[in-house]
Design a protein around this motif. Structure first.
Motif, mmCIF file in Angstrom:
data_model
loop_
_atom_site.group_PDB
_atom_site.id
_atom_site.type_symbol
_atom_site.label_atom_id
_atom_site.label_comp_id
_atom_site.label_asym_id
_atom_site.label_seq_id
_atom_site.Cartn_x
_atom_site.Cartn_y
_atom_site.Cartn_z
ATOM 1 N N TYR A 291 0.825 -1.206 0.000
ATOM 2 C CA TYR A 291 0.000 0.000 0.000
ATOM 3 C C TYR A 291 0.862 1.259 0.000
ATOM 4 O O TYR A 291 0.568 2.229 -0.684
ATOM 5 C CB TYR A 291 -0.926 -0.030 1.211
ATOM 6 C CG TYR A 291 -1.662 1.254 1.477
ATOM 7 C CD1 TYR A 291 -2.770 1.609 0.717
ATOM 8 C CD2 TYR A 291 -1.242 2.112 2.490
ATOM 9 C CE1 TYR A 291 -3.455 2.793 0.959
ATOM 10 C CE2 TYR A 291 -1.915 3.293 2.738
ATOM 11 C CZ TYR A 291 -3.016 3.631 1.975
ATOM 12 O OH TYR A 291 -3.673 4.801 2.217
ATOM 13 N N ARG A 292 1.932 1.248 0.773
ATOM 14 C CA ARG A 292 2.805 2.427 0.852
ATOM 15 C C ARG A 292 3.461 2.720 -0.495
ATOM 16 O O ARG A 292 3.611 3.882 -0.873
ATOM 17 C CB ARG A 292 3.865 2.236 1.934
ATOM 18 C CG ARG A 292 3.262 2.171 3.340
ATOM 19 C CD ARG A 292 4.323 2.174 4.422
ATOM 20 N NE ARG A 292 5.077 3.414 4.479
ATOM 21 C CZ ARG A 292 4.607 4.577 4.939
ATOM 22 N NH1 ARG A 292 3.373 4.666 5.374
ATOM 23 N NH2 ARG A 292 5.374 5.651 4.970
ATOM 24 N N ILE A 293 3.843 1.698 -1.216
ATOM 25 C CA ILE A 293 4.457 1.909 -2.531
ATOM 26 C C ILE A 293 3.408 2.415 -3.518
ATOM 27 O O ILE A 293 3.689 3.303 -4.337
ATOM 28 C CB ILE A 293 5.144 0.626 -3.038
ATOM 29 C CG1 ILE A 293 6.295 0.255 -2.102
ATOM 30 C CG2 ILE A 293 5.656 0.814 -4.464
ATOM 31 C CD1 ILE A 293 6.915 -1.090 -2.388
ATOM 32 N N VAL A 294 2.194 1.896 -3.431
ATOM 33 C CA VAL A 294 1.095 2.380 -4.275
ATOM 34 C C VAL A 294 0.854 3.864 -3.986
ATOM 35 O O VAL A 294 0.727 4.679 -4.911
ATOM 36 C CB VAL A 294 -0.193 1.563 -4.050
ATOM 37 C CG1 VAL A 294 -1.379 2.209 -4.756
ATOM 38 C CG2 VAL A 294 -0.015 0.125 -4.515
ATOM 39 N N ALA A 295 0.798 4.215 -2.711
ATOM 40 C CA ALA A 295 0.567 5.614 -2.330
ATOM 41 C C ALA A 295 1.703 6.508 -2.825
ATOM 42 O O ALA A 295 1.466 7.631 -3.290
ATOM 43 C CB ALA A 295 0.412 5.732 -0.819
ATOM 44 N N PHE A 296 2.940 6.019 -2.750
ATOM 45 C CA PHE A 296 4.076 6.790 -3.263
ATOM 46 C C PHE A 296 3.912 7.047 -4.762
ATOM 47 O O PHE A 296 4.121 8.167 -5.237
ATOM 48 C CB PHE A 296 5.394 6.060 -2.988
ATOM 49 C CG PHE A 296 6.570 6.712 -3.665
ATOM 50 C CD1 PHE A 296 7.118 7.873 -3.158
ATOM 51 C CD2 PHE A 296 7.116 6.169 -4.824
ATOM 52 C CE1 PHE A 296 8.195 8.491 -3.791
ATOM 53 C CE2 PHE A 296 8.184 6.776 -5.458
ATOM 54 C CZ PHE A 296 8.734 7.935 -4.938
ATOM 55 N N GLU B 163 1.389 13.411 0.438
ATOM 56 C CA GLU B 163 2.745 13.901 0.764
ATOM 57 C C GLU B 163 3.407 13.044 1.835
ATOM 58 O O GLU B 163 4.629 12.966 1.885
ATOM 59 C CB GLU B 163 2.697 15.357 1.216
ATOM 60 C CG GLU B 163 2.377 16.302 0.096
ATOM 61 C CD GLU B 163 2.338 17.757 0.529
ATOM 62 O OE1 GLU B 163 2.439 18.049 1.734
ATOM 63 O OE2 GLU B 163 2.208 18.599 -0.349
ATOM 64 N N GLU B 164 2.607 12.393 2.665
ATOM 65 C CA GLU B 164 3.162 11.533 3.715
ATOM 66 C C GLU B 164 3.947 10.355 3.131
ATOM 67 O O GLU B 164 4.732 9.734 3.827
ATOM 68 C CB GLU B 164 2.037 10.996 4.591
ATOM 69 C CG GLU B 164 1.325 12.049 5.398
ATOM 70 C CD GLU B 164 0.164 11.475 6.191
ATOM 71 O OE1 GLU B 164 0.124 10.252 6.422
ATOM 72 O OE2 GLU B 164 -0.693 12.278 6.583
ATOM 73 N N TYR B 165 3.693 10.050 1.867
ATOM 74 C CA TYR B 165 4.314 8.884 1.241
ATOM 75 C C TYR B 165 5.470 9.243 0.324
ATOM 76 O O TYR B 165 6.018 8.387 -0.350
ATOM 77 C CB TYR B 165 3.254 8.076 0.481
ATOM 78 C CG TYR B 165 2.179 7.608 1.420
ATOM 79 C CD1 TYR B 165 2.381 6.472 2.207
ATOM 80 C CD2 TYR B 165 1.001 8.306 1.568
ATOM 81 C CE1 TYR B 165 1.419 6.057 3.099
ATOM 82 C CE2 TYR B 165 0.034 7.898 2.475
ATOM 83 C CZ TYR B 165 0.246 6.772 3.233
ATOM 84 O OH TYR B 165 -0.704 6.358 4.129
ATOM 85 N N TYR B 166 5.865 10.515 0.320
ATOM 86 C CA TYR B 166 6.995 10.928 -0.519
ATOM 87 C C TYR B 166 8.288 10.632 0.185
ATOM 88 O O TYR B 166 8.478 10.826 1.335
ATOM 89 C CB TYR B 166 6.910 12.409 -0.887
ATOM 90 C CG TYR B 166 8.110 12.869 -1.663
ATOM 91 C CD1 TYR B 166 8.269 12.487 -2.984
ATOM 92 C CD2 TYR B 166 9.099 13.636 -1.088
ATOM 93 C CE1 TYR B 166 9.365 12.876 -3.721
ATOM 94 C CE2 TYR B 166 10.205 14.033 -1.804
ATOM 95 C CZ TYR B 166 10.335 13.652 -3.116
ATOM 96 O OH TYR B 166 11.442 14.034 -3.847
#
Length: 90
Positions: A29-34, A87-90
């Protein structure tokens, strides 16, 4: 549209395709959000390039969104749905 703007648009579309692929295949999920953050950032920059001929070299969706809203109030929608949370995932 300038060539470098076209190139940025192609990369934004690739970022979005990558996010969709990863989401469909249950990749982090974190990579998708990034990847989504990257796509949104680039799409906003493309819009600014198209309207003004340039864009700021920043990674802040919040900042870019403010610039876009000054040119077109329809961008308020992205603010309303809190697109800047990416932006939290950048």
């Amino acid at each position: 549209m300038k060539e470098d703007t076209k190139g940025l648009l192609i990369i934004a579309e690739d970022d979005l395709k990558a996010a969709k692929y990863m989401l469909e295949n249950n990749i982090s999920y974190r990579i998708v959000a990034f990847q989504c953050q990257q796509a949104v950032e680039k799409y906003l920059k493309v819009y600014l390039d198209y309207k003004t001929g340039s864009h700021p070299f920043v990674n802040s969706i919040t900042y870019l969104l403010k610039k876009c809203i000054k040119l077109d109030k329809d961008f308020e929608y992205l603010k309303d749905i809190k697109a800047n949370i990416l932006e939290e995932y950048y």
